[in-house]
Design an enzyme around this catalytic site. Structure first.
Site, short mmCIF file in Angstrom:
data_model
loop_
_atom_site.label_atom_id
_atom_site.label_comp_id
_atom_site.label_asym_id
_atom_site.label_seq_id
_atom_site.Cartn_x
_atom_site.Cartn_y
_atom_site.Cartn_z
N GLY A 23 0.83 -1.21 0.00
CA GLY A 23 0.00 0.00 0.00
C GLY A 23 0.86 1.25 0.00
O GLY A 23 1.89 1.31 0.67
N ARG A 84 1.30 -5.50 -5.75
CA ARG A 84 1.55 -6.73 -5.01
C ARG A 84 1.81 -7.83 -6.03
O ARG A 84 1.06 -7.97 -6.99
CB ARG A 84 0.35 -7.07 -4.11
CG ARG A 84 0.23 -6.09 -2.94
CD ARG A 84 -0.98 -6.41 -2.06
NE ARG A 84 -0.94 -5.64 -0.82
CZ ARG A 84 -1.42 -4.42 -0.67
NH1 ARG A 84 -1.96 -3.82 -1.72
NH2 ARG A 84 -1.35 -3.79 0.48
N GLY A 114 5.36 -2.15 3.78
CA GLY A 114 4.83 -2.67 5.03
C GLY A 114 5.37 -4.06 5.36
O GLY A 114 6.36 -4.52 4.78
N ASP A 115 4.67 -4.74 6.28
CA ASP A 115 5.20 -6.00 6.79
C ASP A 115 5.33 -7.07 5.71
O ASP A 115 6.32 -7.80 5.67
CB ASP A 115 4.35 -6.51 7.96
CG ASP A 115 2.86 -6.61 7.63
OD1 ASP A 115 2.47 -6.27 6.49
OD2 ASP A 115 2.10 -7.03 8.51
N GLY A 116 4.35 -7.17 4.80
CA GLY A 116 4.45 -8.16 3.74
C GLY A 116 5.62 -7.89 2.80
O GLY A 116 6.35 -8.80 2.40
N THR A 138 4.25 2.50 5.76
CA THR A 138 2.86 2.05 5.89
C THR A 138 2.11 2.99 6.82
O THR A 138 2.64 3.38 7.87
CB THR A 138 2.76 0.61 6.43
OG1 THR A 138 1.41 0.32 6.78
CG2 THR A 138 3.63 0.41 7.67
N ASP A 140 -0.30 2.13 8.57
CA ASP A 140 -0.83 1.35 9.69
C ASP A 140 0.05 1.42 10.94
O ASP A 140 -0.43 1.16 12.04
CB ASP A 140 -1.00 -0.12 9.29
CG ASP A 140 -1.94 -0.30 8.12
OD1 ASP A 140 -2.81 0.57 7.92
OD2 ASP A 140 -1.82 -1.30 7.40
N ASP A 142 2.14 -0.67 12.02
CA ASP A 142 2.00 -1.95 12.69
C ASP A 142 3.25 -2.82 12.61
O ASP A 142 3.20 -4.02 12.88
CB ASP A 142 0.81 -2.72 12.10
CG ASP A 142 0.95 -2.97 10.60
OD1 ASP A 142 1.84 -2.38 9.98
OD2 ASP A 142 0.14 -3.75 10.06
N ARG A 184 -6.27 -1.99 8.85
CA ARG A 184 -6.38 -3.44 8.76
C ARG A 184 -6.60 -4.03 10.15
O ARG A 184 -7.53 -3.65 10.85
CB ARG A 184 -5.14 -4.04 8.08
CG ARG A 184 -4.98 -3.67 6.63
CD ARG A 184 -3.88 -4.47 5.98
NE ARG A 184 -2.61 -4.31 6.68
CZ ARG A 184 -1.54 -5.05 6.47
NH1 ARG A 184 -1.60 -6.02 5.57
NH2 ARG A 184 -0.42 -4.84 7.10
N ARG A 224 -23.58 12.65 31.32
CA ARG A 224 -23.05 14.00 31.28
C ARG A 224 -23.87 14.87 30.33
O ARG A 224 -23.42 15.93 29.90
CB ARG A 224 -21.59 13.96 30.83
CG ARG A 224 -20.67 13.37 31.87
CD ARG A 224 -19.21 13.52 31.49
NE ARG A 224 -18.75 12.47 30.58
CZ ARG A 224 -18.19 12.71 29.42
NH1 ARG A 224 -18.03 13.94 29.00
NH2 ARG A 224 -17.78 11.71 28.65
#
Length: 333
Positions: A23, A84, A114-116, A138, A140, A142, A184, A224
């Site tokens: 991404g 990808r 990213g991680d992938g 990324t 994210d 993450d 995600r 409240r």
């Protein structure tokens, strides 16, 4: 300010290849620019592959120069495009790709993603021995081993701007809004945006919250005398969750509107923070390759450049900070 290590030169480099993969994330262009100009200042050529691993496998590399990366710092997305690539999962394809890179005089590869994407970089190095270095790109945030990733700050600020506008409408109409943000299976965007946006509740990917549970959680908010409410929802893996939850809330007598922010969080000009982060990591990537490092990701931990083995990226999950979770609960009560 981030601390940059001084590293001795141990490896001679003639050419470096760069890909942006997975991404897109705001700030990727700043990283490409920093790598190209740092390498160029040291007499190292830089080549770019279009469309991530797909371009690396199927298309010729194109030269990147000092001038060709001008005026890209402020642009969102990635000038190298991204994709990808299932073919790259085949070890035989990775070997063929490494041979093709060596034939073009490429001494090392930098992967921004990213991680992938970074896991793919590890397998590429393990199979071929071609030096590889990764940068966390990324929204994210993450990826284990770094406190921050390229694009995260921009995504948070983009979502926060939208949430501030939605809150105006929520207040004007005394309504409950469920605002779904990206991430995600990671809740870092939701947690940051929820705290910064003053959300009455934050629903994270690991939680199975139904309408009854959410209403019970928000009961203190209603005492409240706050008629309007805003709930931040992490997108998770179920694309229908937020809209179904809004419908269920309506059936419980609490009408709610679902707002899916979607891909607007990925686009747009990167924030100053992301531009500097990407520039620092990009320049440091060249330093580390010249110093002989490979099969690592560079990130930021506690204000300094941190190195993480690429092999860890696909096997460990970055956890949300407990102190932030507690803070979010306190501020929403």
């Amino acid at each position: 300010m981030w601390t940059l290590p001084e590293l001795p030169v141990q490896r001679e480099l003639r050419r470096i290849a760069i890909i942006t993969s997975g991404g897109d994330a705001p700030g990727m262009n700043a990283a490409v620019r920093a790598i190209t100009r740092t390498a160029g200042s040291r007499g190292i050529e830089t080549l770019g592959a279009d469309r991530g691993y797909s371009g690396l496998v199927h298309e010729p590399l194109r030269p990147l120069s000092m001038s060709s990366v001008g005026s890209i710092l402020q642009r969102g997305g990635t000038i190298l495009k991204t994709d990808r690539c299932e073919a790259f999962m085949d070890p035989a394809v990775r070997l063929q790709t490494a041979d093709a890179l060596r034939a073009q005089g490429v001494d090392a590869l930098i992967v921004i993603g990213g991680d992938g994407s970074l896991t793919g970089a590890h397998h590429f190095f393990a199979d071929t021995g071609l030096p590889v270095l990764g940068l966390p790109g990324t929204i994210d945030n993450d990826i284990v081993g770094t406190d921050d990733s390229i694009g995260f700050d921009t995504a948070v600020n983009t979502a926060l701007e939208a949430i501030d506008r939605i809150r105006d409408t929520a207040h004007s109409h005394d309504r409950l809004f469920l605002v779904e943000v990206m991430g995600r299976s990671s809740g870092f965007i939701a947690l940051s945006v929820g705290i910064a946006g003053g959300a009455e509740a934050i629903l994270l990917p690991d939680e199975a919250v139904n309408a009854e549970t959410l209403l019970a959680r928000m009961a203190q908010t209603r005492t409240r005398e706050k008629a309007s409410s805003l709930v931040v929802v992490a997108e998770g893996t179920d694309p229908t969750y937020t809209t179904r939850l809004a419908a269920d809330l309506g059936a419980q007598g609490r009408p709610a509107r679902a707002c899916i922010l979607g891909h607007i969080q990925r686009g747009g000009s990167p924030s100053g923070h992301d531009r500097v982060l990407a520039s620092v990591l990009g320049a440091s990537a060249v330093d580390h390759l010249q110093a002989g490092y490979s099969d690592i990701m560079l990130g930021i931990r506690e204000g300094a450049i941190a190195r993480t083995a690429l092999e860890r990226i696909g096997h460990e999950r970055k956890k949300l900070p407990e102190a932030w979770l507690a803070l979010a609960s306190t501020l929403a009560s």
